[in-house]
Design a protein around this motif. Structure first.
Motif, PDB file in Angstrom:
ATOM      1  N   VAL A  54       1.262  -1.056  -0.281  1.00  0.00           N
ATOM      2  CA  VAL A  54      -0.627   0.077  -0.035  1.00  0.00           C
ATOM      3  C   VAL A  54       0.793   1.362   0.323  1.00  0.00           C
ATOM      4  O   VAL A  54       0.747   2.798  -0.657  1.00  0.00           O
ATOM      5  N   THR A  55       2.463   0.873  -0.218  1.00  0.00           N
ATOM      6  CA  THR A  55       2.840   2.702   0.446  1.00  0.00           C
ATOM      7  C   THR A  55       3.088   2.367  -1.428  1.00  0.00           C
ATOM      8  O   THR A  55       4.015   3.800  -1.792  1.00  0.00           O
ATOM      9  N   GLY A  56       3.093   1.630  -2.568  1.00  0.00           N
ATOM     10  CA  GLY A  56       2.718   2.155  -3.252  1.00  0.00           C
ATOM     11  C   GLY A  56       4.572   1.960  -4.137  1.00  0.00           C
ATOM     12  O   GLY A  56       5.161   2.524  -4.624  1.00  0.00           O
ATOM     13  N   PRO A  57       5.484   0.177  -3.873  1.00  0.00           N
ATOM     14  CA  PRO A  57       6.644   0.465  -4.526  1.00  0.00           C
ATOM     15  C   PRO A  57       6.963   0.141  -5.430  1.00  0.00           C
ATOM     16  O   PRO A  57       6.360  -0.905  -6.244  1.00  0.00           O
ATOM     17  N   ARG A  58       8.395   0.821  -5.814  1.00  0.00           N
ATOM     18  CA  ARG A  58       8.056  -0.365  -7.159  1.00  0.00           C
ATOM     19  C   ARG A  58       9.836  -1.571  -7.559  1.00  0.00           C
ATOM     20  O   ARG A  58       9.861  -1.803  -8.112  1.00  0.00           O
ATOM     21  N   LEU A  59      10.195  -0.914  -6.166  1.00  0.00           N
ATOM     22  CA  LEU A  59      10.696  -2.332  -5.576  1.00  0.00           C
ATOM     23  C   LEU A  59      10.246  -2.785  -4.553  1.00  0.00           C
ATOM     24  O   LEU A  59      10.453  -2.272  -3.368  1.00  0.00           O
ATOM     25  N   LEU A  60      10.057  -4.421  -4.048  1.00  0.00           N
ATOM     26  CA  LEU A  60       9.947  -4.804  -3.145  1.00  0.00           C
ATOM     27  C   LEU A  60      10.524  -5.674  -2.375  1.00  0.00           C
ATOM     28  O   LEU A  60      11.119  -6.797  -3.479  1.00  0.00           O
ATOM     29  N   LEU A  61      11.238  -4.913  -1.001  1.00  0.00           N
ATOM     30  CA  LEU A  61      12.367  -6.791  -0.647  1.00  0.00           C
ATOM     31  C   LEU A  61      11.877  -7.706   0.619  1.00  0.00           C
ATOM     32  O   LEU A  61      10.921  -7.101   1.453  1.00  0.00           O
ATOM     33  N   LEU A  62      11.352  -8.883   0.085  1.00  0.00           N
ATOM     34  CA  LEU A  62      10.888 -10.059   1.167  1.00  0.00           C
ATOM     35  C   LEU A  62      11.983 -10.708   1.866  1.00  0.00           C
ATOM     36  O   LEU A  62      12.754 -11.385   0.875  1.00  0.00           O
ATOM     37  N   ASP A  63      11.989 -10.481   3.209  1.00  0.00           N
ATOM     38  CA  ASP A  63      13.150 -10.611   3.384  1.00  0.00           C
ATOM     39  C   ASP A  63      12.358 -12.403   4.563  1.00  0.00           C
ATOM     40  O   ASP A  63      11.519 -11.849   5.000  1.00  0.00           O
ATOM     41  N   GLU A  64      12.997 -14.255   3.623  1.00  0.00           N
ATOM     42  CA  GLU A  64      12.842 -14.790   4.389  1.00  0.00           C
ATOM     43  C   GLU A  64      10.709 -14.961   4.471  1.00  0.00           C
ATOM     44  O   GLU A  64      10.006 -15.439   5.634  1.00  0.00           O
ATOM     45  N   PRO A  65      10.727 -14.472   3.283  1.00  0.00           N
ATOM     46  CA  PRO A  65       8.560 -14.828   3.466  1.00  0.00           C
ATOM     47  C   PRO A  65       8.154 -15.927   3.960  1.00  0.00           C
ATOM     48  O   PRO A  65       6.957 -15.786   4.682  1.00  0.00           O
ATOM     49  N   THR A  66       8.675 -17.280   3.423  1.00  0.00           N
ATOM     50  CA  THR A  66       7.984 -18.306   3.717  1.00  0.00           C
ATOM     51  C   THR A  66       8.299 -19.318   5.069  1.00  0.00           C
ATOM     52  O   THR A  66       7.923 -20.415   5.800  1.00  0.00           O
ATOM     53  N   GLU A  67       9.340 -18.129   5.519  1.00  0.00           N
ATOM     54  CA  GLU A  67       9.768 -19.070   7.086  1.00  0.00           C
ATOM     55  C   GLU A  67       9.177 -18.855   8.028  1.00  0.00           C
ATOM     56  O   GLU A  67       8.225 -18.688   8.260  1.00  0.00           O
ATOM     57  N   GLY A  68       8.701 -20.825   8.154  1.00  0.00           N
ATOM     58  CA  GLY A  68       8.109 -21.304   9.871  1.00  0.00           C
ATOM     59  C   GLY A  68       6.789 -21.776   8.498  1.00  0.00           C
ATOM     60  O   GLY A  68       6.117 -21.878  10.034  1.00  0.00           O
ATOM     61  N   LEU A  69       6.529 -21.055   7.435  1.00  0.00           N
ATOM     62  CA  LEU A  69       4.781 -21.500   7.177  1.00  0.00           C
ATOM     63  C   LEU A  69       5.003 -22.977   6.527  1.00  0.00           C
ATOM     64  O   LEU A  69       5.727 -23.629   6.411  1.00  0.00           O
ATOM     65  N   ALA A  70       3.091 -22.753   6.823  1.00  0.00           N
ATOM     66  CA  ALA A  70       2.658 -24.425   6.754  1.00  0.00           C
ATOM     67  C   ALA A  70       3.067 -24.134   4.973  1.00  0.00           C
ATOM     68  O   ALA A  70       2.316 -23.620   4.117  1.00  0.00           O
ATOM     69  N   PRO A  71       2.808 -25.917   4.158  1.00  0.00           N
ATOM     70  CA  PRO A  71       3.500 -25.754   2.737  1.00  0.00           C
ATOM     71  C   PRO A  71       1.819 -25.101   2.548  1.00  0.00           C
ATOM     72  O   PRO A  71       2.583 -24.893   1.043  1.00  0.00           O
ATOM     73  N   VAL A  72       0.905 -25.271   2.881  1.00  0.00           N
ATOM     74  CA  VAL A  72      -0.436 -24.619   1.974  1.00  0.00           C
ATOM     75  C   VAL A  72      -0.068 -23.304   1.804  1.00  0.00           C
ATOM     76  O   VAL A  72      -1.244 -22.421   1.003  1.00  0.00           O
ATOM     77  N   ILE A  73       0.127 -22.172   2.835  1.00  0.00           N
ATOM     78  CA  ILE A  73       0.276 -20.862   3.379  1.00  0.00           C
ATOM     79  C   ILE A  73       1.244 -20.165   2.142  1.00  0.00           C
ATOM     80  O   ILE A  73       1.980 -19.683   1.787  1.00  0.00           O
ATOM     81  N   VAL A  74       2.354 -21.114   2.077  1.00  0.00           N
ATOM     82  CA  VAL A  74       3.433 -21.325   1.102  1.00  0.00           C
ATOM     83  C   VAL A  74       3.698 -21.508  -0.093  1.00  0.00           C
ATOM     84  O   VAL A  74       3.576 -20.684  -1.284  1.00  0.00           O
ATOM     85  N   ALA A  75       2.535 -21.766  -0.631  1.00  0.00           N
ATOM     86  CA  ALA A  75       2.312 -22.102  -1.873  1.00  0.00           C
ATOM     87  C   ALA A  75       0.964 -21.286  -2.843  1.00  0.00           C
ATOM     88  O   ALA A  75       1.561 -20.805  -4.005  1.00  0.00           O
ATOM     89  N   GLN A  76       0.308 -20.634  -1.500  1.00  0.00           N
ATOM     90  CA  GLN A  76      -0.669 -19.493  -1.757  1.00  0.00           C
ATOM     91  C   GLN A  76       0.252 -17.827  -1.814  1.00  0.00           C
ATOM     92  O   GLN A  76      -0.105 -17.423  -3.203  1.00  0.00           O
ATOM     93  N   LEU A  77       1.452 -17.931  -1.519  1.00  0.00           N
ATOM     94  CA  LEU A  77       2.312 -17.653  -0.906  1.00  0.00           C
ATOM     95  C   LEU A  77       3.275 -16.840  -2.960  1.00  0.00           C
ATOM     96  O   LEU A  77       3.801 -15.594  -2.966  1.00  0.00           O
ATOM     97  N   VAL A  78       3.379 -17.922  -2.642  1.00  0.00           N
ATOM     98  CA  VAL A  78       4.127 -17.931  -3.863  1.00  0.00           C
ATOM     99  C   VAL A  78       3.346 -17.363  -5.643  1.00  0.00           C
ATOM    100  O   VAL A  78       3.437 -17.198  -5.926  1.00  0.00           O
ATOM    101  N   GLU A  79       1.697 -18.642  -5.397  1.00  0.00           N
ATOM    102  CA  GLU A  79       1.092 -17.629  -6.317  1.00  0.00           C
ATOM    103  C   GLU A  79       1.272 -15.647  -6.025  1.00  0.00           C
ATOM    104  O   GLU A  79       0.495 -14.931  -6.912  1.00  0.00           O
ATOM    105  N   ILE A  80       0.621 -15.427  -5.286  1.00  0.00           N
ATOM    106  CA  ILE A  80       0.790 -14.161  -5.014  1.00  0.00           C
ATOM    107  C   ILE A  80       2.353 -13.491  -5.586  1.00  0.00           C
ATOM    108  O   ILE A  80       1.858 -12.925  -6.746  1.00  0.00           O
ATOM    109  N   LEU A  81       3.741 -13.756  -5.694  1.00  0.00           N
ATOM    110  CA  LEU A  81       4.763 -13.631  -6.099  1.00  0.00           C
ATOM    111  C   LEU A  81       4.275 -13.477  -7.459  1.00  0.00           C
ATOM    112  O   LEU A  81       5.002 -12.713  -8.224  1.00  0.00           O
ATOM    113  N   ARG A  82       3.584 -14.360  -8.108  1.00  0.00           N
ATOM    114  CA  ARG A  82       3.521 -14.650  -9.528  1.00  0.00           C
ATOM    115  C   ARG A  82       2.320 -13.655  -9.662  1.00  0.00           C
ATOM    116  O   ARG A  82       2.692 -12.840 -10.813  1.00  0.00           O
TER     117      ARG A  82
END
Length: 237
Positions: free
Chosen positions: A150-178
């Motif tokens: 919501v800050t409107g970035p041109r470049l997003l930096l993501l530090d270990e976004p899937t750390e400690g998350l269940a596989p189903v949530i990781v799969a959701q985050l992968v789709e968000i990144l896509r």
């Protein structure tokens, strides 16, 4: 002739106190590209992101964003230029509701308005009045990403976004990144899961001992078993 990179890092050095952590890091990210920065724990990945965002007390080298130098600027000024960091600890305000977290960060004119965040993360929309501290780990990560967007970035930096998350949530985050890639957002991803990186990254760089030791595409990385063995401890499900 190719366009100049959106982010260009040359010879970046960074210190924590007297400890010289970054030793000449070189990175270039093009508009719309997702670059995965890999390496073992302690290689300097998080420190690189903090240096880019102006969060280290001492840095040297060259750091340019959209053709303008940003090294030495305060972190708020770097954020105003169009960079946003989703930190490993997520950094949300636990006492504020989901909606309040987003409203606090939102900038006028951002293409990623709060309604768009609800559409992207339906679980957040359903819990918009829930304090951030009461969310699950996956929901907190979604909120951290939404708050950066919501800050409107041109470049997003993501530090270990899937750390400690269940596989189903990781799969959701992968789709968000896509989805974010498809929208043309440039991203720098630090991630321990090679599988996750292979699913979304355009290009890879490996950091070891505070310096880039390898870079290339997914097929080259898959073929370089010796490189993975020497510099990575990934292979997490």
């Amino acid at each position: 002739m190719s366009a100049a990179p959106l982010l260009r890092v040359r010879g970046l050095n960074g210190w924590y106190g007297k400890s010289h952590i970054l030793q000449g890091v070189d990175i270039a990210i093009r508009e719309g590209e997702l670059l995965a920065l890999l390496g073992r724990n302690g290689a300097g990945k998080t420190t690189t992101m903090r240096a880019i965002m102006g969060l280290l007390s001492r840095t040297e080298g060259e750091l340019e964003f959209a053709g303008a130098p940003i090294l030495g600027l305060p972190s708020y000024a770097i954020a105003q230029r169009g960079l946003a960091l989703v930190p490993e600890n997520r950094g949300i305000f636990g006492a504020l509701t989901v909606e309040e977290n987003l409203k606090l960060a939102a900038r006028r004119g951002s293409p990623w308005g709060i309604e768009r965040i609800w559409a992207m993360f339906p679980a957040l929309g359903a819990r918009r009045r829930t304090p951030g501290g009461k969310l699950s780990g996956g929901e907190q990560q979604m909120l951290a990403i939404g708050r950066a967007l919501v800050t409107g970035p041109r470049l997003l930096l993501l530090d270990e976004p899937t750390e400690g998350l269940a596989p189903v949530i990781v799969a959701q985050l992968v789709e968000i990144l896509r989805e974010l890639k498809a929208a043309g957002l440039s991203m720098l991803l630090v991630e321990q899961s090679l599988e996750t990186c292979m699913a979304v990254a355009d290009r890879f760089q490996i950091l070891d001992g505070g310096a880039i030791v390898w870079e290339g595409g997914s097929q080259a990385l898959l073929a370089a078993a010796d490189v993975r063995s020497r510099h990575l401890t990934l292979e997490r499900a």
